[in-house]
Design an enzyme around this catalytic site. Structure first.
Site, short mmCIF file in Angstrom:
data_model
loop_
_atom_site.label_atom_id
_atom_site.label_comp_id
_atom_site.label_asym_id
_atom_site.label_seq_id
_atom_site.Cartn_x
_atom_site.Cartn_y
_atom_site.Cartn_z
CE1 TYR A 117 21.31 33.68 58.69
CE2 TYR A 117 20.91 32.80 56.50
CZ TYR A 117 21.68 33.56 57.38
OH TYR A 117 22.80 34.19 56.92
CE LYS A 169 30.73 36.20 70.34
NZ LYS A 169 32.13 36.61 70.29
CG ASP A 203 34.89 36.07 68.27
OD1 ASP A 203 34.54 34.92 68.55
OD2 ASP A 203 35.04 36.94 69.13
CG ASP A 227 25.05 32.71 54.80
OD1 ASP A 227 25.65 32.39 53.76
OD2 ASP A 227 24.08 33.50 54.81
#
Ligand code: NAD
Length: 332
Positions: A117, A169, A203, A227
């Site tokens: 972001y 991740k 995930d 988010d």
């Protein structure tokens, strides 16, 4: 206080009514931002708004509209950056029994000013196509990862939480989220015996949240993943209308609903004000008025479950102001 855009003024008016009824210890300065800031002052984040927040150290904010694709940069993101509001705390708790998921009680702690972001993005034009290639970079710093991890573990210890799950991740984004995982594990090891540490790839975590959300307690994650996952978690407790959030930095905190300005229902008087009301409850706790926050939560429970007054998103028929009136009755 920033009314915000879309449904913002409707849910803010309802929330101010509730805070009045409960005797909240706040005086309000009303300021503009987002689309309302552009319309009235030609700026999505006017200086007067920033000065007020800097002076008071506290804000209650309605949702702010951000143009998709082009246009000005998100005022929400800029507010978080301006005041270094590095921690985004999003609790989600089942308030209405009998839904798809019972007894949900999760807190997402999201890093709020780094990651994907930071807005380091650009296009490379090729052959007359101005958007032929799009490039975006994320930034995670060791210091930023440590700061948010310490916040999450301290939050867990202080609130009697048992476990922090680090969500990452690092198998693919090896540097960007690898440094997050590495640093958060290191911070977690200092809390051994008090707060358990585990980690999940984002995930898999998203799927496990649907299959068995009760295995989680506090989720600690990066800006983008936080988010997305916090909206998913809001879905476990009845949707975005039930999800409050706090943006916390050193000496400054901004409280808001997780949801946006909901342009599809703006002006219809049907928005659920609960997320912003719950955010105002977090604000009461933040200033040490746990007593008022507790009373607010009791009255919300009674209004939803004994009086069965609910807005449409929760399957009821109440308007925004019906809900506020019913909650005010319970408070008085
Ligand atoms: P949204 O959260 O505004 O709406 C998503 C869906 O949820 C819509 O169908 C909406 O009607 C519903 N919804 C949201 N809040 C509700 C409520 N209180 N009661 C009942 N239903 C509700 O998301 P969006 O449509 O993707 O975004 C609209 C605008 O809001 C965009 O400009 C976006 O940038 C902005 N936004 C702002 C914030 C913020 O200020 N913190 C957060 C998210 C999105």
């Amino acid at each position: 206080m920033i009314h915000g855009d879309g449904i913002g003024p409707e849910i803010m008016d309802a929330t101010l009514r509730i805070l009045d009824a409960i005797g909240a210890p706040f005086d309000w300065e009303a300021h503009k931002a987002g689309a309302a800031g552009v319309k009235e002052l030609g700026d999505p984040l006017p200086r007067s708004t920033l000065d007020s927040i800097r002076r008071t150290g506290l804000a209650l904010k309605g949702p702010l509209e951000t143009p998709v694709g082009g246009g000005y940069r998100s005022s929400n993101v800029r507010l978080r950056e301006e005041f270094r509001l590095y921690a985004n705390v999003r609790p989600a708790r089942t308030l209405i029994p009998g839904g798809r998921y019972e007894n949900i009680d999760l807190v997402t702690v999201r890093e709020n000013i780094e990651g994907m972001y930071v807005g380091f993005e650009h296009y490379i034009p090729i052959d007359g196509d101005p958007h032929a290639v799009a490039i975006g970079s994320g930034v995670n710093t060791r210091a930023g990862c440590r700061r948010i991890a310490e916040f999450a573990f301290e939050y867990a210890a202080k609130h009697g939480r048992k476990k922090v799950t680090i969500v990452h991740k690092a198998n693919i984004l090896k540097a960007l989220t690898g440094v997050f995982l590495e640093t958060a594990r290191e911070v977690g090891s200092a809390f051994e015996g008090r707060v358990k540490t585990e980690d999940r790839i984002v995930d898999a975590c998203a799927m496990q949240l649907v299959l068995n959300p009760w295995q989680f307690d506090v989720l600690l994650t990066t800006n983008l993943f936080g988010d997305i996952l916090s909206d998913e978690i809001a879905g476990l407790v009845g949707g975005l209308g039930m999800a409050p959030g706090a943006n916390i930095g050193d000496g400054i905190a901004i409280f808001e609903a997780v949801h946006g300005s909901a342009p599809d229902i703006a002006g219809k008087g049907i928005a659920n004000p609960l997320a912003l009301i719950l955010a105002s409850g977090m604000m009461l706790s933040h200033v040490g008025r746990h007593d008022l926050s507790e009373r607010l939560h009791q009255a919300i429970d009674q209004t939803l479950n004994q009086d069965s007054i609910r807005t449409r998103d929760l399957g009821g028929t109440a308007s925004t102001s019906d809900f506020a009136a019913a909650l005010t009755r319970r408070l008085s």
